[in-house]
Design a protein around this motif. Sequence first.
Motif, PDB file in Angstrom:
ATOM      1  N   CYS A 154      14.905  95.092 -83.390  1.00 38.29           N
ATOM      2  CA  CYS A 154      14.798  96.015 -82.507  1.00 38.29           C
ATOM      3  C   CYS A 154      14.673  95.232 -80.937  1.00 38.29           C
ATOM      4  O   CYS A 154      13.225  94.701 -80.727  1.00 38.29           O
ATOM      5  N   ALA A 193      10.791  92.991 -84.406  1.00 37.90           N
ATOM      6  CA  ALA A 193      10.472  93.500 -83.150  1.00 37.90           C
ATOM      7  C   ALA A 193       9.468  92.485 -82.446  1.00 37.90           C
ATOM      8  O   ALA A 193       8.592  91.751 -83.080  1.00 37.90           O
ATOM      9  N   ALA A 194       9.452  92.428 -81.255  1.00 35.85           N
ATOM     10  CA  ALA A 194       8.493  91.464 -80.386  1.00 35.85           C
ATOM     11  C   ALA A 194       7.607  92.394 -79.870  1.00 35.85           C
ATOM     12  O   ALA A 194       7.760  93.468 -79.263  1.00 35.85           O
ATOM     13  N   GLU A 195       6.262  92.176 -80.350  1.00 33.40           N
ATOM     14  CA  GLU A 195       4.915  93.156 -79.884  1.00 33.40           C
ATOM     15  C   GLU A 195       3.801  92.280 -79.594  1.00 33.40           C
ATOM     16  O   GLU A 195       3.975  91.121 -80.053  1.00 33.40           O
ATOM     17  N   PRO A 196       2.875  92.753 -78.777  1.00 33.84           N
ATOM     18  CA  PRO A 196       1.847  92.046 -78.674  1.00 33.84           C
ATOM     19  C   PRO A 196       0.736  91.872 -79.913  1.00 33.84           C
ATOM     20  O   PRO A 196       0.902  92.945 -80.632  1.00 33.84           O
ATOM     21  N   PRO A 202       1.849  87.190 -77.472  1.00 32.93           N
ATOM     22  CA  PRO A 202       3.181  87.425 -78.093  1.00 32.93           C
ATOM     23  C   PRO A 202       3.386  87.323 -79.184  1.00 32.93           C
ATOM     24  O   PRO A 202       2.731  86.232 -80.011  1.00 32.93           O
ATOM     25  N   VAL A 205       6.952  90.680 -85.242  1.00 35.56           N
ATOM     26  CA  VAL A 205       6.712  91.666 -86.260  1.00 35.56           C
ATOM     27  C   VAL A 205       7.756  91.840 -87.166  1.00 35.56           C
ATOM     28  O   VAL A 205       8.852  92.403 -86.714  1.00 35.56           O
ATOM     29  N   ARG A 207       8.599  94.158 -90.397  1.00 35.49           N
ATOM     30  CA  ARG A 207       8.381  95.168 -91.353  1.00 35.49           C
ATOM     31  C   ARG A 207       9.231  95.380 -92.615  1.00 35.49           C
ATOM     32  O   ARG A 207      10.386  95.619 -92.282  1.00 35.49           O
ATOM     33  N   TRP A 268       2.997  89.479 -89.252  1.00 28.72           N
ATOM     34  CA  TRP A 268       2.861  89.169 -87.826  1.00 28.72           C
ATOM     35  C   TRP A 268       2.971  87.495 -87.583  1.00 28.72           C
ATOM     36  O   TRP A 268       2.338  86.791 -88.459  1.00 28.72           O
TER      37      TRP A 268
END
Length: 274
Positions: A154, A193-196, A202, A205, A207, A268
């Motif tokens: 994503c 995906a890149a998420e906080p 940074p 993640v 899944r 993560w």
Amino acid sequence: TVADSPGPNGRPSSRDELESVGDYLRALMSDMMRTRHTLHQSQSRLAAAEKLATVGKLAASVAHEIRNPLAAIKMWLFSLQKDAGGEPETDRKFQFISEEISRLESIVRNFLEFARPPRLRLGPHRPDALVSKTLELLRPRMESKRITAHWEVCGYLPSAMIDAEQFRQVLVNLLDNAAEVTPPGGQICVTAAAEPGPEGQPAVVLRIADRGPGMSEDVQARIFEPFYTTKEDGMGLGLCIAARIMVQHGGRLTLESTGPSGTTFARWLPAVHG
């Protein structure tokens, strides 16, 4: 009333002052409850760490005691097979014994890995490349169970500091678990995906979502405990080791959701800056 009207020089009324005191006390109680919860979590983690250390020492001791006899049995089995082999029935029996010895060796390796985790060899890697390669390796195994894997990245995905071999081990463990509970014809969804992260840093993640029946609350509470398993032939070390590997990477492994439509685990990893 007098108590509700403003005081001299426009000062707050007694009622306003009481409400302020009430708000302060409620905030204080909330802070105390959060502190108590944090303390309870710290105590639980400390108890779990002490338990892991004790069990780890026992596991290493037992594994070493078993490894030497296993090596001797395997050596003599190979010698006997050379002398007495040749007949289909005899070879079939030797093959069965050999497979059981290999299974015992795998158990011993898991014990030793649990007791003495290997030192990570970290380097900058693209997680999506590692996932794609692992899924390709596992494709025949999934096809034999009539299960497909949907893989999606994503948006832009940064690199992360990863031990490629250990990263792959965690992914294989999660995918195997997902394949066991997903019914034939079902699909496992893997997304990145890149998420906080939890503290806003940074993170990458990953899944893994299966289509199984989900987990009960009792299982959820113990899913990462060592030697806890719901499988008849399981050891209960896979998720425990996987979670520890993620912590060693500076990340974490979490049970994100579970229910009748399936279970999702999230991995993560801190992203590499720049």
